[in-house]
Design an enzyme around this catalytic site. Structure first.
Site, PDB file in Angstrom:
ATOM      1  N   ARG A 233     -15.325  -5.975   1.424  1.00  0.00           N
ATOM      2  CA  ARG A 233     -14.495  -5.632   2.579  1.00  0.00           C
ATOM      3  C   ARG A 233     -13.765  -4.297   2.333  1.00  0.00           C
ATOM      4  NH1 ARG A 233      -8.832  -4.463   3.340  1.00  0.00           N
ATOM      5  NH2 ARG A 233      -8.303  -4.959   5.482  1.00  0.00           N
TER       6      ARG A 233
ATOM      7  N   GLY B  76     -10.886  -1.729   4.202  1.00  0.00           N
ATOM      8  CA  GLY B  76      -9.893  -1.640   5.264  1.00  0.00           C
ATOM      9  C   GLY B  76      -9.802  -0.246   5.853  1.00  0.00           C
ATOM     10  N   ASP B  77      -8.659   0.059   6.421  1.00  0.00           N
ATOM     11  CA  ASP B  77      -8.455   1.357   7.079  1.00  0.00           C
ATOM     12  C   ASP B  77      -8.094   2.475   6.112  1.00  0.00           C
ATOM     13  OD1 ASP B  77      -6.030  -0.173   6.641  1.00  0.00           O
ATOM     14  OD2 ASP B  77      -4.969   1.421   7.714  1.00  0.00           O
TER      15      ASP B  77
ATOM     16  N   GLY C 193      -5.614  -3.947   7.908  1.00  0.00           N
ATOM     17  CA  GLY C 193      -6.521  -2.839   8.177  1.00  0.00           C
ATOM     18  C   GLY C 193      -7.461  -3.009   9.342  1.00  0.00           C
TER      19      GLY C 193
ATOM     20  N   THR D  42      -0.067   1.636   6.933  1.00  0.00           N
ATOM     21  CA  THR D  42      -0.156   0.409   6.148  1.00  0.00           C
ATOM     22  C   THR D  42      -0.013  -0.792   7.076  1.00  0.00           C
ATOM     23  OG1 THR D  42       0.709  -0.870   4.289  1.00  0.00           O
ATOM     24  CG2 THR D  42       2.310   0.399   5.544  1.00  0.00           C
ATOM     25  N   GLY D  43      -0.720  -1.859   6.732  1.00  0.00           N
ATOM     26  CA  GLY D  43      -0.743  -3.061   7.558  1.00  0.00           C
ATOM     27  C   GLY D  43      -2.139  -3.654   7.492  1.00  0.00           C
TER      28      GLY D  43
ATOM     29  N   THR E 234       0.854  -1.192   0.000  1.00  0.00           N
ATOM     30  CA  THR E 234       0.000   0.000   0.000  1.00  0.00           C
ATOM     31  C   THR E 234       0.887   1.239   0.000  1.00  0.00           C
ATOM     32  OG1 THR E 234      -1.849  -1.058   1.067  1.00  0.00           O
ATOM     33  CG2 THR E 234      -1.543   1.255   1.587  1.00  0.00           C
TER      34      THR E 234
HETATM   35  N1  ASP Z   1      -4.181  -1.333   5.152  1.00  0.00           N
HETATM   36  C1  ASP Z   1      -4.569  -1.956   3.923  1.00  0.00           C
HETATM   37  C2  ASP Z   1      -5.909  -2.629   4.106  1.00  0.00           C
HETATM   38  O1  ASP Z   1      -6.152  -3.236   5.145  1.00  0.00           O
HETATM   39  C3  ASP Z   1      -3.596  -2.964   3.417  1.00  0.00           C
HETATM   40  C4  ASP Z   1      -2.145  -2.547   3.411  1.00  0.00           C
HETATM   41  O2  ASP Z   1      -1.759  -1.610   4.086  1.00  0.00           O
HETATM   42  O3  ASP Z   1      -1.373  -3.177   2.690  1.00  0.00           O
HETATM   43  O4  ASP Z   1      -6.695  -2.616   3.193  1.00  0.00           O
END
Ligand code: ASP
Length: 192
Positions: free
Chosen positions: A152, A154-155, A178, A175-176, A124
């Site tokens: 779905r 995410g954050d 979510g 990033t991570g 991301t």
């Molecule tokens: N944070 C993003 C999500 O959960 C994914 C990512 O950061 O790679 O959609």
């Protein structure tokens, strides 16, 4: 931050724009957000398909609509109203992302794109910036998680979870996985 994120969205190396991960249905659903730390104005889009630069659409939501967050068909209608080109799915295709999807396709699992390649930072994308007057901004863009389903989200497109900017504190792009960032309202919590 918009220009920086657009540049990364245009590269197939990152999980944003071109090179976004695959959903369980074999499609791309992209999310993006942007925030101005001076005015606390923000824009976000989710479940976007075919838009080359989702972050630009998020900025247009902030600047050209009365809203903060548009998703799915409505966000696509807004994009079409602004004459955005809708690109064919082949534009977003990346072999590495496709292989990541094939490994878990037809299972119930969904996966962070960089979970299997821990030394890689090509996931991301996000940017924060500070101008000479101390005005700050943040933006985030993602394809989300591989093999995601049920629409779905995410954050990354959620102001306060994946993105936040406030001139009095800081600018944050996360990033991570979510779901954890959503529960902890991480970007806003960091600012607080
Ligand atoms: N944070 C993003 C999500 O959960 C994914 C990512 O950061 O790679 O959609």
């Amino acid at each position: 931050v918009e220009v920086a994120v657009k540049f990364l969205e245009d590269s197939h190396l990152f999980n944003a724009g071109k090179g976004s991960v695959f959903t369980a249905a074999g499609t791309h659903e992209m999310d993006a957000s942007i925030m101005d730390g001076k005015t606390l104005e923000a824009g976000a889009v989710s479940l976007i398909t075919g838009i080359k630069n989702p972050v630009a659409l998020a900025k247009d939501v902030m600047e050209k609509s009365e809203h903060v967050f548009l998703a799915g068909d409505g966000a696509m209608q807004f994009a079409k109203q602004l004459d955005y080109e809708v690109k064919d799915a082949s534009y977003f295709y990346d072999e590495f992302r496709h292989n990541q999807w094939l490994e878990i396709k037809d299972t119930d699992s969904f996966q962070l794109d960089h979970a299997t390649k821990k030394d890689s930072k090509f996931g991301t994308v996000g940017a924060v910036a500070c101008d000479k007057n101390g005005n700050i901004a943040a933006a985030t863009s993602t394809g989300g998680m591989t093999n995601k389903r049920f629409d779905r989200i995410g954050d990354s497109p959620i102001i306060g979870a994946g993105t936040y900017a406030n001139n009095t504190t800081c600018a944050v792009s996360c990033t991570g996985h979510g779901e954890f960032f959503l529960r902890a309202v991480v970007a806003y919590d960091v600012s607080c």
